[in-house]
Write an enzyme that holds these catalytic residues in place. Sequence first.
Site, PDB file in Angstrom:
ATOM      1  N   SER A 122       0.841  -1.196   0.000  1.00  0.00           N
ATOM      2  CA  SER A 122       0.000   0.000   0.000  1.00  0.00           C
ATOM      3  C   SER A 122       0.886   1.259   0.000  1.00  0.00           C
ATOM      4  O   SER A 122       1.688   1.437  -0.910  1.00  0.00           O
ATOM      5  CB  SER A 122      -0.978  -0.053   1.173  1.00  0.00           C
ATOM      6  OG  SER A 122      -2.028   0.875   1.015  1.00  0.00           O
ATOM      7  N   ASP A 261      -9.524  -5.442  -4.619  1.00  0.00           N
ATOM      8  CA  ASP A 261      -8.651  -4.486  -3.942  1.00  0.00           C
ATOM      9  C   ASP A 261      -9.188  -3.057  -4.030  1.00  0.00           C
ATOM     10  O   ASP A 261      -9.707  -2.642  -5.073  1.00  0.00           O
ATOM     11  CB  ASP A 261      -7.275  -4.543  -4.619  1.00  0.00           C
ATOM     12  CG  ASP A 261      -6.125  -4.151  -3.727  1.00  0.00           C
ATOM     13  OD1 ASP A 261      -6.306  -3.270  -2.874  1.00  0.00           O
ATOM     14  OD2 ASP A 261      -5.027  -4.719  -3.914  1.00  0.00           O
ATOM     15  N   HIS A 288      -7.256  -6.095  -0.411  1.00  0.00           N
ATOM     16  CA  HIS A 288      -6.046  -5.290  -0.236  1.00  0.00           C
ATOM     17  C   HIS A 288      -4.914  -6.038   0.468  1.00  0.00           C
ATOM     18  O   HIS A 288      -3.811  -5.497   0.587  1.00  0.00           O
ATOM     19  CB  HIS A 288      -6.414  -4.027   0.559  1.00  0.00           C
ATOM     20  CG  HIS A 288      -5.442  -2.901   0.465  1.00  0.00           C
ATOM     21  ND1 HIS A 288      -4.986  -2.399  -0.740  1.00  0.00           N
ATOM     22  CD2 HIS A 288      -4.833  -2.150   1.428  1.00  0.00           C
ATOM     23  CE1 HIS A 288      -4.148  -1.401  -0.507  1.00  0.00           C
ATOM     24  NE2 HIS A 288      -4.032  -1.229   0.796  1.00  0.00           N
TER      25      HIS A 288
END
Length: 313
Positions: A122, A261, A288
Site C-alpha cells: 500500500s 482491492d 487489499h
Amino acid sequence: MAPATAEGHAPFRGHRTWYRVTGPSGPSSASGASGPSGSGKAPLVVLHGGPGCTHDYVLAFADLAAATGRQVIHYDQLGNGRSTHLPDAGADFWTVGLFLDELDNLLAHLGIAGGYHLLGQSWGGMLGAEHAVRRPTGLRSLVIANSPASMPLWLEAAAGLRAALPAEVEAVLREHEAAGTTDSGEYAEAMRVFYDRHVCRIPWPDEVARTFAAIDADPTVYHTMNGPSEFHVVGTLRDWTIVDRLERIAAPTLIISGRHDEATPEAVRPYADRIPGARWQVFEDSSHMPHVEERAACMSAVGAFLDAHDPAL
C-alpha cells in the site's frame, strides 16, 4: 523449527526506528547491525502501509525467511508502533522525504545497503517506488503490493467503490465527512463495511487488528498524510503521484494486487505499463491484503520472484 528473530533500534535524527530481523545471521544484540545474511541471499526489507500503520499486519512476510533462507526485516516507520512517536510534529514534518531518509538510515545501520530486496505494501509500495526511482545501487528487486501510482487515481477508484456500497452506508459516510465528525462510532461502523469488502475480506487476524488498534491509539501520521479513512483522503498526500517518474525504475519489479482491492486496476496499472519489464499478478480471492487472504499463494509468488533475483552465490 521457526527461524530466529532479533529486534533493535536504529538511531535516526534524535529518534529511534524499531526493527525486527527474522532469519539467519540476525543481529547479535539489540543495538548491533546484522550485516548480510550468511545464506548468500539478499535480505528482504518490508515497508508497511498507511502512512501511519505498523509492521504487525504485514508480519506474514516473515514466512519468507524459512521458505527462502533469507533475512526478512520489518520495521515501524517513525511516528508509529514501537518507533518514536511525535504527536506534536506538524504537517511539514511528515513528508515522503522523511521516510525515504529513514529507510536509507536503516539500510546503513543494518549493513545491507549493498544488497537488498524491497517489498512495500500500500503506502509502503508508494514509498518503495520513490526509493527505486533514485536507482540505489544495492536494490536487487522491488515488490509493489496493493499500491496506487497516484492518489488522484486512488480517489477516483474509491469513489467508484463507494458508489457500490449500500445507499444507507454511503449516506452515513457522507453525512459525517461533511460535518467533520469522522471520529464518531457511526462513521467507524460504516467505514468497516467498505473495509470488509476492499481491505480484508476474511475475519481479521490478530496482527491486522493490532495495526488498526495502533492507528486508533495514535493517528498522527495517518490523519496528517492520509486522512480519517482509506477512501476520504484529505491529508498531505492527496495530490501525490509517481506516474511520470516510473520509467526511471531499473530494478526488476513484481506488482501484486487483489481482484477486490481498493487499489483497483486503474490505480495500479501505471506501474505495470511504465516500469520496464514489470510483471503484475492479481490474486483472485483477495482484496487489499493477499498476504493475509491468500497467504500461501502470495508467499509462493513473492518467494519465487526474490529467488530469481538474488545475487550470484
